[in-house]
Every structure is written in structure tokens, then in C-alpha cells.
Design an enzyme around this catalytic site. Structure first.
Site, PDB file in Angstrom:
ATOM      1  CG  HIS A   1      -1.608   1.306   1.458  1.00  0.00           C
ATOM      2  ND1 HIS A   1      -2.482   1.898   0.574  1.00  0.00           N
ATOM      3  CD2 HIS A   1      -1.490   2.169   2.522  1.00  0.00           C
ATOM      4  CE1 HIS A   1      -2.887   3.051   1.070  1.00  0.00           C
ATOM      5  NE2 HIS A   1      -2.298   3.241   2.246  1.00  0.00           N
TER       6      HIS A   1
ATOM      7  CG  HIS B   1       1.365   6.857   4.437  1.00  0.00           C
ATOM      8  ND1 HIS B   1       1.692   6.101   3.327  1.00  0.00           N
ATOM      9  CD2 HIS B   1       0.090   6.493   4.766  1.00  0.00           C
ATOM     10  CE1 HIS B   1       0.665   5.338   3.003  1.00  0.00           C
ATOM     11  NE2 HIS B   1      -0.326   5.551   3.860  1.00  0.00           N
TER      12      HIS B   1
ATOM     13  CD  GLU C   1      -2.974   5.580  11.413  1.00  0.00           C
ATOM     14  OE1 GLU C   1      -4.046   4.995  11.173  1.00  0.00           O
ATOM     15  OE2 GLU C   1      -2.617   6.615  10.832  1.00  0.00           O
ATOM     16  CG  ASP C   2      -1.267   1.196  10.683  1.00  0.00           C
ATOM     17  OD1 ASP C   2      -2.107   1.373  11.588  1.00  0.00           O
ATOM     18  OD2 ASP C   2      -1.462   1.546   9.514  1.00  0.00           O
TER      19      ASP C   2
ATOM     20  CG  ASP D   1      -3.518   6.896   2.698  1.00  0.00           C
ATOM     21  OD1 ASP D   1      -3.294   5.686   2.528  1.00  0.00           O
ATOM     22  OD2 ASP D   1      -4.131   7.335   3.679  1.00  0.00           O
TER      23      ASP D   1
ATOM     24  CG  ASP E   1     -24.391  19.729 -19.738  1.00  0.00           C
ATOM     25  OD1 ASP E   1     -25.075  18.729 -19.462  1.00  0.00           O
ATOM     26  OD2 ASP E   1     -24.122  20.601 -18.916  1.00  0.00           O
TER      27      ASP E   1
END
Length: 735
Positions: free
Chosen positions: A48, A72, A76-77, A139, A259
Site C-alpha cells: 500500500h 506514512h 500509526e501501524d 493514500d 451537455d
């Protein structure tokens, strides 16, 4: 999964001077940090961040941004920390990664509050460095591309969040290509049946109109070439979500859309744009009201182009956009186009700040919303800023102000400056006086008339559209309330010091601030005024040795301290003066009404002669009289047949009295109630009822029912009550 050398090759194609060692180090670090983690698809989680980095290479971003994309999710993970990222990759990359990291262990009561607080953190990080936004959008794009692997319930939440926040944010930043894909993917998951239906219809129309599109492209190219204009003409078809949104907004069917197809004309210069428009308008008739010049007046997201609609071959409407290559780059890539490599060097964020109106808008929006709002309010106001279409207005000296469609002159005033909004008293639109609530139109010239010392009414907050205006109004209202409470607190504390025989001095309170856990004397006084702090505590903090024998209300005997509680009733239907004990209504001579109609006064305040009044008819029963300002009248807004105009017909010299209700805020000390009763009695009025409430040991609120002869009589009582030192505030209650 992308290989290490593939990522380096992607960056090297547009930046031969790239730091390959840095890229390789980030690749290896992130791969080890994520280890055996997997995504919902079953792919290694590390795939990812690599795909996010790959998306950003399409925008030719600098090494720090690419590395931040790779890293990134590490803080966090994984077990990685900000300190470790700073040490290995430097504080610049550490700040980018931290800005992309959701807050952990949030002590918030709802999932929505958590989402809002994380979004606030993200936007504040974006305001510091716009590259955080570019990584976040990439992301989100990759997550949307792989959303079909998620559980159905989670898909809906993520898709809705994308349509609510991230797609509009990409649009406001001018990144139309990315916005289109985000909207398309979100629409596909939120409304799969609608998406499939519209996509099938578009495919069918596309097949049937292939030859027509080619013919129009050829005809336009030939006409422009004949005029000496070198141009690239390309037909395009609307996206499914764009079609669905227009159908919803205008409440029309697919067949009514005129249109579906548009044409983009790319030329070499600004001058060529206007020449091309001239050629087109001479060849085909224009559709009135469909010409927009965003070259002379760019959108706030830096978008520049000329739009027009003509009646082309076969009497079909044809939408046209005329722009240069540079404009097309901005239109497609938006703010990312400002950080493209030029001659091997990336322009820094300071330069970007000066060049990009989109980033300036975002930063101003964040600064205005971040002050004093709850996370949920911040999120809601940001959505308002992102969603609404815009109108362009001008100040008298020609400054352009972009506002959401439907904005009023109040929004305009706050867009000019917060002080202008707070002191706005009127407006002139195109030279003519107009109410501040007038909805603005494209091209309006707006002049705001200001009055010093004015406070914006709190009701404005519900009437404006922009988040900046709402936040400023809420802040001004809050400060006004704080000043009011501080004024009451000053009265209370001053009198407490006087009773103790001590001089009141702010300097002495300032010295004791640490004992109050307050940052200023004003905060202390406001806390006393709100009932959060007892005046005796302030006295003890300044003079620790002083004896204070006053007890809290709950510990005091019922009638101690000069206060007593009268027999009360909050909801009293006052008898019409002269009515007998058995009757609760009486015939009143009100001009214009039938003489035998029973008339009663409304509860919760009633009306007195001098008030403008209306009657609400209850057929076969009675007529209830309300003052025109009564809030209770809103209950009858949809019952116009029950409203009757009424006016007083009182005989001169009549001694009749009428009920009125006053809400009084007064300092709690011996004699206060007596002082209030004295004022009312000396003015020839009678107290029919009193309700006393004790929100604080220092002050009381009194709901006093008085009987007065007319409005002038009532106004005299109110003004004299306000003049009493023990009284802080007096208001008339009208339902």
C-alpha cells in the site's frame, strides 16, 4: 508489488539528482517495520505505501514527499516512533509522517468526534506543509481503488467520507483529475445500481455519437487553423457521478441533459484563448448566460479557463473550454502543479504559499475555523466551505472576494476582515442600500457600512454560510457574554470586598491568580459572574486571614441572609383586570373585534398598552392577545386564518393594570429583594408573583410578575431597576 529499483527508476525519470540512498533506506525501513502485516485483499501491507508513492511520482514530487509516502503508516501501524523517524530520516520527513498519523487514545465520546479531531489534526498539518495533503489524497485514492476488498458496511462509511471530505478537498485544491476518480469510485460503492445505469447510458450514447464528436473536433480545428490559431481540440464525456449530481441538483431526467459531451481547446497563449473564443462565437450562436471568463477572474483554486456553450451542428448544445497548456496542467493537477520539478529543482513550500491561491485559501480557512470550535463544528464548517459553489463579488476598490453560492453581505463582510464583519451595520450593493441578509450574485460590488462598538447578533450564526463568519460570530458572542459575566462578577466581588472592609484592587487578585487556576483577572470575575466561583473564595485568596461566615446556599436556613421564597407559580394565566374570582376571562373593548368575543392575555409575559399586539382566534372559544415580539407566535406561523390585527382602545385615565414579566439578575446580599420591591412599589405597581432561583451563592435570578398601566410605566420601572447597584440585568419576558 513494486520492487525497490522500480520506485527509484520512477523518481529518476523526472529528477536525475534524486537521493537514491534515501529512497532505498525508506524502502527497507518500511518493509521491515510492516513485516508480516497484510491488507484485506491478502496482499502484504507494505504494498500500500509503495502504491501511494507510485501515485505521487505521477505528480513529479520531491524526495521528501516520496519518502513520507513510503513511511506514512509506520508511526500509526507499527512500533516506529516520531523520534526514530526524525533520527533516521530527518525532522522534515518526520513532520510529514506525523501529520499523516491519526491521533491515538483519543478521550472522545463518539466516533464522529474522533473522526473530526483527526481531520482537524490533518488540516493543521496541511497548513504547515501542503505536501501532507498530497500524500493523504494519494493514500485515499489507493484505498478507494482497493475498497472492494473491505466489508460492505466499512465500504459505505469510507466512500461517504470520500464524497464528503476528500473529493471536495481535492477539487478545492484544483486537482480535478484526482477528484474525478475519487468521486467515481465512491459513487460506484455507495449507489452501485445508479452507477451501473448511468454508465450503461453513457456508453450507449458514446457509441452512437462517435462520428458526431469526430466531426465537431474536425470542424473546430479547421475553423481555428483558418484564423491562424494553433489548437488541439479534444472531445470528452462527463463522468457518471457528475451526471448523477446534475440530475439530482436540477431534478431532471437523463434525457433532459444537454451537455453530456464537452470539448476542450488547448492553445499556446492567453491571447490565443480570446481569439479562439471570437472565432467560435462568430461561427455558432451562443447560449445566453453560459459564458464564463476564469482567465481574467481565476477561481480560488487557481483554475483558469474560458467556458462557453454554443448551439453547434444539428442544433445541439456544445460546451467548450478554452485554455493554454499551463492552465490545463493547473486544471488537472491543481496545487501539485506548483511543486513540479523545474530544471531539476523543486520549489519550496514558501514559494508555493505565495503562488497558490488554493493553498492560501486553505490556510486562511483552517486558521479561521481552528479557533475555539469543537471538533464536530470544525468538520461541519469545513464541509460547508468545500461543498458550495461560488459567486465572485468585489469591494469598492476592486478587490475580488469569492464566496459560497447563497452567501449574504454578512459573509462578504467577514471575508473582507473579521473586524468589518463584527461592526457591520448595513450594506450597499451596486451603490444601492440593501439589507445585510441580501443574497449576493456574481459581479456584485458590495460596500459594508460599519458602526464602532457594535456586537454581531448571535442569530447571525444561523444565517451565514461561510465557516469563517460562523466562527467569528460565535467568538464575538462568546466574548460579549464573557464581558457581561465579568461585569456582574466585578459588581459581586467589589461589594464582597466592601462588606469585609477591604479595598477592591485588581492587582491583588492578579497576585493570587495561581490559586484560582485562571489566567487573568477577567477570567476570575467572569467565573464569579457565571456562578462557577464564590466571591468569598476570591476574598479569602486575596486576604487569607479574613473571616468569612457566609455559608453555601444549601447549608443556610431557608430565610436567612435577607432572602425569602414567596409562594410561586411559573406558569400563570393572568386574569383580565376587573374579572371576578370565578372568571378567568373578561370582555375587553378592543377596536375592530366583535363585542361579545371573550378575550384573554397570552401566558408567559402577556401584553401591555403600547405594545403592538395581534390576536390568535380559537373559533367558538376566545381570542388570545400576544405582543408581536412573542416567541410563542411561531406556533401559529402556518395558521394564517387564525391571526387578527388588534389594537388597544383604552379610555384615557383608566386605572386598569396589565400583567408583565421581568427577569432580573441581582447580587445576593441582605436587602436586595427589598430594594427591587421598593422600586416597583414606588412606581405604583404591584408584584403579583415572584420566582427566585439560585444559580450561585453570589447572585440570584428573579422572575417577577408585575402589574403596570402601559408600556411607558413598565419602561420606567425597568430603567429604575437597572440603576440600582444590586441589580446587574433586567429583561422583559415575552413568551
Amino acid at each position: 508489488m513494486m520492487r525497490q529499483y522500480e520506485l527509484v527508476d520512477r523518481v529518476r525519470r523526472y529528477n536525475p539528482q534524486t537521493d537514491e540512498v534515501l529512497l532505498n533506506r525508506a524502502y527497507v525501513y518500511a518493509m521491515k517495520a510492516h513485516g508480516a502485516q497484510v491488507r484485506a485483499s491478502g496482499d502484504p501491507f507494505f504494498s500500500h505505501p509503495l502504491e501511494v508513492a507510485a501515485i505521487l511520482t505521477e505528480y513529479r514530487l520531491d524526495d521528501a514527499t516520496i519518502v513520507a509516502a513510503v513511511l506514512h503508516d509506520t508511526i500509526e501501524d507499527t512500533d516506529s516512533t516520531r523520534e526514530e523517524i526524525d533520527r533516521i530520516f530527518g525532522p522534515e520527513i518526520g513532520a510529514l509522517v506525523d501529520g499523516l498519523t491519526k491521533l491515538k487514545r483519543l478521550d472522545l465520546v463518539s466516533k464522529r468526534a474522533v473522526q473530526a479531531e483527526n481531520f482537524r489534526k490533518l488540516l493543521l498539518a496541511i497548513a504547515a506543509d501542503v505536501r501532507v495533503l498530497l500524500v493523504k489524497l494519494a493514500d485515499r485514492l489507493h484505498n478507494m481503488r482497493t475498497l472492494h476488498f473491505m466489508a460492505i458496511a466499512k465500504r459505505a462509511r469510507i466512500a461517504e467520507e470520500t464524497l464528503d471530505i476528500y473529493a471536495p478537498l481535492a477539487g478545492r485544491m484544483g486537482m480535478q483529475r484526482l477528484r474525478d476518480e475519487l468521486e467515481d469510485l465512491a459513487f460506484r460503492h455507495l449507489m452501485p445500481e445508479a452507477y451501473a445505469t448511468i454508465e450503461a447510458r453513457l456508453d450507449d450514447i458514446g457509441r452512437k455519437n462517435d462520428l458526431r464528436i469526430v466531426a465537431i473536433e474536425k470542424e473546430l480545428t479547421e475553423a481555428l487553423t483558418a484564423a491562424g490559431i494553433k489548437a488541439e481540440v479534444k472531445g470528452r464525456q462527463k463522468q457518471p457521478y457528475s451526471v448523477w449530481r446534475k440530475m439530482e441538483r436540477k431534478s431532471i431526467s437523463f434525457e433532459q441533459l444537454s451537455d453530456i459531451f464537452g470539448f476542450r481547446i488547448i492553445v499556446d497563449s492567453d491571447e490565443a484563448c480570446y481569439k479562439a473564443i471570437g472565432v467560435i462565437h462568430m461561427k455558432w450562436p451562443t447560449v445566453p448566460g453560459r459564458f464564463k471568463d476564469y482567465i481574467s477572474t481565476p477561481k480560488p483554486n487557481d483554475y483558469r479557463s474560458i467556458h462557453t456553450t454554443v448551439v453547434g451542428p444539428g442544433r445541439q448544445r456544445v460546451e467548450l473550454q478554452v485554455r493554454t497548456n499551463a492552465m490545463h496542467d493547473i486544471a488537472s493537477n491543481g496545487i501539485a502543479a506548483h511543486v513540479l520539478y523545474k530544471e531539476g529543482r523543486v520549489r519550496n513550500n514558501a514559494v508555493l504559499t505565495n503562488e497558490s491561491k488554493a493553498f492560501q485559501w486553505l490556510r486562511r480557512t483552517i486558521e479561521s475555523l481552528a479557533e475555539g470550535s469543537s471538533p464536530e463544528e470544525f468538520l461541519e464548517h469545513t464541509k460547508l466551505e468545500l461543498f458550495l459553489d461560488q459567486v465572485f463579488c468585489f469591494t469598492p476598490n476592486g478587490r475580488l472576494i469569492a464566496l459560497p453560492k447563497g452567501a449574504t453581505a454578512i459573509d462578504f463582510a467577514y471575508a473582507v476582515h473579521t473586524d468589518v464583519g463584527n461592526t457591520a451595520a448595513g450594506a450597499k450593493i451596486n451603490g444601492m442600500p440593501a439589507p445585510l441578509l441580501t443574497e449576493l450574485q456574481n459581479g456584485d460590488e458590495v460596500e459594508i457600512v460599519c458602526t464602532e462598538g457594535q456586537i454581531p447578533p448571535s442569530v447571525w450564526e444561523t444565517l451565514v454560510l461561510t465557516g469563517k463568519a460562523r466562527s467569528a460570530i460565535r467568538r464575538a458572542t462568546r466574548e460579549a457574554m464573557r464581558a457581561q459575566y465579568a461585569g456582574l462578577g466585578r459588581q459581586i466581588v467589589t461589594r464582597a470586598f466592601e462588606r469585609a472592609g477591604k479595598p477592591f484592587a485588581e492587582d491583588k487578585i492578579k497576585i493570587a491568580l495561581s490559586r484560582f487556576a485562571r489566567s487573568s483577572v477577567e477570567d476570575v470575575l467572569a467565573a464569579v459572574g457565571r456562578g462557577e466561583m464564590f466571591s468569598g473564595d476570591v476574598l479569602k485568596a486575596v486576604y487569607p486571614d479574613i473571616a468569612d461566615d457566609r455559608k453555601a446556599v444549601s447549608q443556610r436556613p431557608r430565610n436567612e441572609g435577607g432572602w425569602f421564597k414567596m409562594r410561586t407559580n411559573l406558569h400563570v394565566v393572568f386574569r383580565v383586570p376587573g374579572a371576578s374570582d370565578e372568571a378567568d376571562m373578561k370582555l375587553m373593548p378592543i377596536q375592530g373585534l366583535q363585542p361579545d368575543l371573550p378575550v384573554v392575555f397570552a401566558p408567559n409575559g402577556g401584553a401591555v398598552p403600547g405594545d403592538r399586539i395581534v390576536g390568535i382566534l380559537t373559533p367558538g372559544e376566545s381570542l388570545t392577545i400576544y405582543p408581536i415580539q412573542s416567541a410563542d407566535l411561531t406556533a401559529f406561523d402556518d395558521q394564517a386564518g387564525r391571526w387578527l390585527d388588534a389594537r388597544w382602545d383604552i379610555e384615557e385615565g383608566s386605572r386598569s393594570n396589565f400583567p408583565a414579566t421581568l427577569l432580573i439578575t441581582a447580587i445576593n446580599e441582605p436587602g436586595t429583594l427589598g430594594a427591587i420591591a421598593t422600586v416597583i412599589g414606588e412606581n405604583g405597581s404591584n408584584i403579583a408573583n415572584v420566582v427566585i432561583n439560585a444559580p450561585s451563592p453570589d447572585f440570584r435570578t428573579l422572575l417577577v410578575n408585575v402589574e403596570v398601566s402601559d408600556l411607558k410605566h413598565l419602561s420606567t420601572i425597568i430603567s429604575q431597576l437597572r440603576a440600582r447597584p444590586v441589580v446587574s440585568k433586567v429583561e422583559r419576558v415575552n413568551g
